[in-house]
Design a protein around this motif. Structure first.
Motif, PDB file in Angstrom:
ATOM      1  N   ASP A   7      69.588  53.306  -1.404  1.00 43.08           N
ATOM      2  CA  ASP A   7      68.733  52.995  -2.709  1.00 43.08           C
ATOM      3  C   ASP A   7      68.036  54.353  -3.181  1.00 43.08           C
ATOM      4  O   ASP A   7      66.818  54.726  -2.650  1.00 43.08           O
ATOM      5  N   HIS A  20      67.965  55.687 -10.492  1.00 38.25           N
ATOM      6  CA  HIS A  20      66.549  56.212 -10.279  1.00 38.25           C
ATOM      7  C   HIS A  20      66.821  57.445  -9.133  1.00 38.25           C
ATOM      8  O   HIS A  20      67.485  57.249  -8.037  1.00 38.25           O
ATOM      9  N   GLU A  71      72.171  50.348  -8.637  1.00 38.39           N
ATOM     10  CA  GLU A  71      71.572  50.068  -7.439  1.00 38.39           C
ATOM     11  C   GLU A  71      72.637  49.625  -6.392  1.00 38.39           C
ATOM     12  O   GLU A  71      73.813  49.463  -6.679  1.00 38.39           O
TER      13      GLU A  71
HETATM   14 ZN   LIG Z   1      66.695  51.178  -6.136  1.00 40.47          ZN
END
Ligand SMILES: [Zn+2]
Length: 388
Positions: free
Chosen positions: A118, A89, A176
């Motif tokens: 992240d 993401h 992640e």
């Molecule tokens: Zn994340």
């Protein structure tokens, strides 16, 4: 014995440490809050330029209100072979403007900056794995990199892209950050944000109190019952983290609202929990009130049975890349739950090692970039061997 010759790709990766850090600095230098379409799209622009430069095909699925989905694709050599999905993401939790306040910086082997672990580090890792594969003969299966832009706000749109691109996939690998221990993530809780709305009847609290029906009174009873659903032993938790309602202290409250966070480890727990929430919300705690709820956002759990086989494969690949890992459970949610719920073997936490996500102290351990990227590459090679 490996029959898929990835030696040139592995060798290429081993020289990319500095380029990966540069790529990380570039992405961290772009504010990309989930609600910042221009920012999350700028991250996609940067990645797309890398892909173009390395001959990796890509396309964008436009999103009107938030960042587009970026899809990079490498064809497989065997017609009809199920693809492997590499996920990430592009959004962060940090508001636009954070980069100017605390830009990317490096101290020793640690990199700092908003989203550095992240998961901008994971984006870089996935991109470099895709680019490395251009230095090897085509794998039998297609490799699809899917980079979405709304994970931090529940993946309402990202989930649709994941379900569409993931359909029929052989495996899903989500980057992640690896845990602070160095371990990858083999199990995650699922979770949901639930909005509860209670309607009552307004009345003047001095003049005609008895004609009112307090929405706040009803909600207070429901909160107690909802919190009683927490069961640490089974991993189920409930938390009403926000409440609001009422008009004034001298008005019986006509309305009240709460935000409930629920976490669960299995699909069965999720069902039981939603049924229990439904019963608590719908029962009439105060005559004259009624209530309803809706699920605002939801992540599904990554159950260990979905990650077992991939974890074993990754552990072998990690060993061959010079490090040891275990699988670890976390209560945090991710997109990995969506592919797992589709029955796709899924492993998460395959990014570089990072810690303190969502805080100013977030960091990424740069020396883990090359070996972790090589481990993902080796894992794809092992998958190729098993379907060859
Ligand atoms: Zn994340």
């Amino acid at each position: 014995m490996s029959t898929t010759d990835l030696s040139a790709a592995l060798a290429w990766l081993s020289d990319q440490g500095a380029a990966m850090e540069q790529a990380l600095a570039q992405l961290v230098g772009i504010d990309s809050n989930s609600h910042d379409k221009a920012g999350t799209d700028a991250v996609a622009d940067a990645m797309a330029a890398w892909f173009t430069g390395h001959g990796v095909d890509w396309e964008r699925a436009p999103e009107p209100a938030q960042g587009d989905a970026l899809v990079a694709r490498l064809a497989g050599s065997r017609p009809g072979a199920a693809p492997v999905l590499l996920m990430g993401h592009r959004d962060t939790v940090f508001p636009t403007g954070t980069v100017a306040q605390r830009p990317y910086r490096r101290e020793g082997d640690r990199a700092y900056g908003p989203g550095v672990a992240d998961m901008k580090s994971g984006l870089v890792l996935q991109a470099f794995v895709l680019m490395a594969l251009k230095h090897a003969p085509a794998l039998p299966f297609p490799v699809v990199g899917l980079f979405t832009a709304d994970e931090e706000i529940g993946s309402a749109r990202g989930r649709l892209a994941i379900e569409s691109w993931g359909r029929g996939a052989h495996a899903a690998l989500n980057a992640e950050p690896a845990r602070v221990t160095g371990n990858v993530v083999s199990a995650r809780k699922g979770g949901a944000t639930i909005r509860i709305a209670v309607r009552g009847r307004a009345a003047h609290s001095g003049v005609n109190h008895a004609e009112g029906a307090s929405a706040i009174g009803a909600l207070a009873i429901k909160v107690q019952a909802l919190h009683a659903l927490t069961d640490y032993a089974s991993g189920v938790t409930t938390n009403v983290g926000l409440i609001g309602g009422g008009l004034s202290s001298n008005t019986v409250a006509p309305e009240a609202e709460a935000r409930l966070d629920v976490r669960f480890c299995t699909a069965a727990q999720r069902l039981a929990l939603l049924e229990a929430v439904d019963a608590i919300v719908k029962r009439t705690d105060v005559p004259g009130t009624d209530a309803s709820f809706d699920v605002v956002s939801e992540f599904l759990p990554l159950e260990p049975r979905c990650s077992e086989a991939l974890l074993a494969l990754y552990q072998e690949s990690a060993r061959a890349s010079g490090f040891e890992v275990e699988g670890e459970f976390t209560g945090g949610c991710s997109d990995a739950g969506f592919t797992a719920a589709m029955g796709i073997p899924t492993l998460c936490g395959l990014g570089p090692v990072g810690a303190k996500a969502h805080t100013e102290d977030e960091y990424c351990r740069l020396e883990t970039f090359v070996p972790r990227a090589q481990a993902v590459l080796r894992m794809l090679g092992r998958m190729a061997d098993s379907v060859a």
